[in-house]
Write a protein that holds these residues in place. Structure first.
Motif, short mmCIF file in Angstrom:
data_model
loop_
_atom_site.label_atom_id
_atom_site.label_comp_id
_atom_site.label_asym_id
_atom_site.label_seq_id
_atom_site.Cartn_x
_atom_site.Cartn_y
_atom_site.Cartn_z
N ASN A 59 37.01 29.36 75.85
CA ASN A 59 36.70 28.59 74.65
C ASN A 59 37.88 27.80 74.11
N GLY A 60 39.08 28.42 74.15
CA GLY A 60 40.26 27.74 73.64
C GLY A 60 40.55 26.47 74.41
N TYR A 61 40.50 26.55 75.72
CA TYR A 61 40.74 25.39 76.58
C TYR A 61 39.70 24.30 76.32
N CYS A 62 38.43 24.70 76.27
CA CYS A 62 37.35 23.72 76.06
C CYS A 62 37.47 23.04 74.70
N PHE A 63 37.81 23.82 73.69
CA PHE A 63 37.94 23.24 72.35
C PHE A 63 39.17 22.34 72.26
N PHE A 64 40.28 22.74 72.87
CA PHE A 64 41.49 21.91 72.87
C PHE A 64 41.22 20.58 73.56
N LYS A 65 40.58 20.63 74.72
CA LYS A 65 40.27 19.40 75.46
C LYS A 65 39.40 18.47 74.61
N LYS A 106 55.06 26.43 61.19
CA LYS A 106 54.74 25.17 60.54
C LYS A 106 53.24 24.93 60.42
N SER A 107 52.46 25.55 61.28
CA SER A 107 51.03 25.23 61.39
C SER A 107 50.20 25.87 60.29
N LYS A 108 49.00 25.31 60.10
CA LYS A 108 48.08 25.81 59.08
C LYS A 108 46.89 26.56 59.69
N ILE A 109 46.56 26.25 60.94
CA ILE A 109 45.39 26.86 61.58
C ILE A 109 45.79 27.45 62.93
N HIS A 110 45.46 28.73 63.16
CA HIS A 110 45.68 29.39 64.45
C HIS A 110 44.33 29.75 65.04
N ILE A 111 44.05 29.25 66.24
CA ILE A 111 42.76 29.44 66.89
C ILE A 111 42.97 30.19 68.19
N SER A 112 42.33 31.35 68.33
CA SER A 112 42.58 32.16 69.53
C SER A 112 41.39 33.04 69.86
#
Length: 386
Positions: free
Chosen positions: A44-50, A95-101
């Motif tokens: 899911n992470g790869y698909c969402f990043f792409k 620095k980031s505001k959102i972490h998706i994993s």
């Protein structure tokens, strides 16, 4: 004694984290970090990043991965890739505001989880959890009381209801969007000469050092199936290949399994196959309790459940809730080796097509059935967290 217990590695990690924390506080930006396992980009992470890099290229979205990993070669073309555990990783984590994993605290550098938990309020980031599998039972480690998850992504409507009812999250913290990886699975090319046998793990085996693996029912039943004469003859006579693919947490036992059947391949190394491509290609899935059956059924392909240890599994590992294979499953349930072989033969006679009653159950689970899952995940994050 206390000074001796502090390793140089921990000291360096702490200094890197604290320095990143100081620098980041002066330059906090709307950065999104995405990760799976440190060496993987295939779910899911790869698909969402792409999707984000293609559809929202101006958005500051970065992917965390070890650049020595095989999967790095397929993700580097999209840019914004950060070496896992590097100084830049520490800096952008702060620095980031959102972490998706796909893992709790999955975006965190390996050795900094303890510190990051204590400083989350200072950094003011939000955690988005897109699990590898469908949450169709009750997983203790995912309960709200044990996590800092701010948004829990769900694949199906009954799953969403299960999370709200049993996991302790509010409706604002759970989103029924569908999984990003499902967007591309209608563009599949099925190999009708390929079957995948993909059981899930057993925590009470893998995490118990006193267990002798070859004495477990898990090993005995799968080893017997891999060497069954009737199955061997069937596969050979119909020129069908069966791939036995172990769960990541059981891979340390893969060398125990042997077979003389030339039509059965044991995946001794998970780098042999991209699991998503393997599931897209296979005509039939045999599993036990693995949530891969949800994704496989989503593609309108047949599933067989082999649940020889049902009572033990639900007592020791996964408290069942709304879903049972007998009542809600997308295919027949087998409890003995002979039943598995019979169901494989039956599926071939049906040209590996999902039977109508099982298709209806799949659609009952997937009320949303389209290719807009990535966009819904993006909108949910923007509306609820950004």
């Amino acid at each position: 004694m206390k000074m001796k217990s502090i390793s140089l590695k921990k000291v360096i990690m702490s200094l890197k984290y604290l320095l990143a924390l100081v620098v980041a506080k002066k330059d906090k930006r709307d950065i999104w970090l995405i990760s799976e396992r440190p060496t993987q980009a295939r779910d899911n992470g790869y698909c969402f990043f792409k999707y984000m890099r293609c559809q929202y290229p101006k958005k500051e979205v970065y992917y965390l991965i070890d650049k020595k990993a095989d999967d790095y070669n397929k993700i580097k073309q999209y840019g914004n890739v950060i070496q896992f555990d590097s100084w830049k990783h520490y800096l952008y984590y702060c620095k980031s505001k959102i972490h998706i994993s796909a893992h709790v605290n999955g975006c965190c550098p390996n050795d900094a989880i303890g510190i990051s938990r204590r400083t989350k309020r200072i950094l003011n980031f939000k955690d988005v959890f897109i699990p590898h599998g469908v949450s169709y039972g009750i997983s203790e480690f995912c309960l709200k009381k044990y996590t800092d998850i701010n948004l829990y992504i769900c694949s199906g409507k009954p799953e969403y209801e299960n999370i709200i009812e049993n996991y302790g999250y509010s409706e604002d913290e759970v989103a029924y969007t569908g999984f990003p990886r499902l967007d591309n699975w209608k563009d599949k090319k099925v190999d009708y000469k390929l079957i995948v046998l993909m059981p899930t793990w057993r925590a009470y085996i893998a995490q118990n050092s006193s267990v002798y693996f070859m004495d477990t029912q898990y090993f005995i039943h799968y080893q017997e199936l891999l060497n069954d004469d009737e199955l061997s003859d069937f596969l050979e006579n119909n020129d069908i290949k069966l791939i036995f693919y172990l769960h990541n947490e059981m891979r340390k036992y893969v060398n125990y399994f042997k077979t003389n059947n030339k039509n059965i391949q044991i995946a001794y190394d998970d780098r042999e196959y991209d699991i998503q491509n393997l599931l897209k290609t296979a005509a039939l899935l045999i599993t036990d309790y693995s949530s891969v059956h949800f994704d496989f059924a989503y593609m309108n392909k047949p599933v067989i459940y082999y649940q020889f240890d049902q009572k033990e599994f639900y007592q020791k590992q996964y408290e069942n809730s709304f879903f049972s294979a007998e009542r809600n499953g997308f295919g027949p349930v087998a409890y003995e080796k002979k039943e598995v072989v019979d169901e494989i033969k039956k599926s071939l006679k049906l040209n590996f097509q999902m039977e109508p009653q099982f298709y209806n159950k799949m659609r009952e689970f997937y009320r949303i059935y389209d290719d807009k899952n990535c966009e819904r995940v993006y909108q949910a994050i923007e509306e609820r967290l950004s």
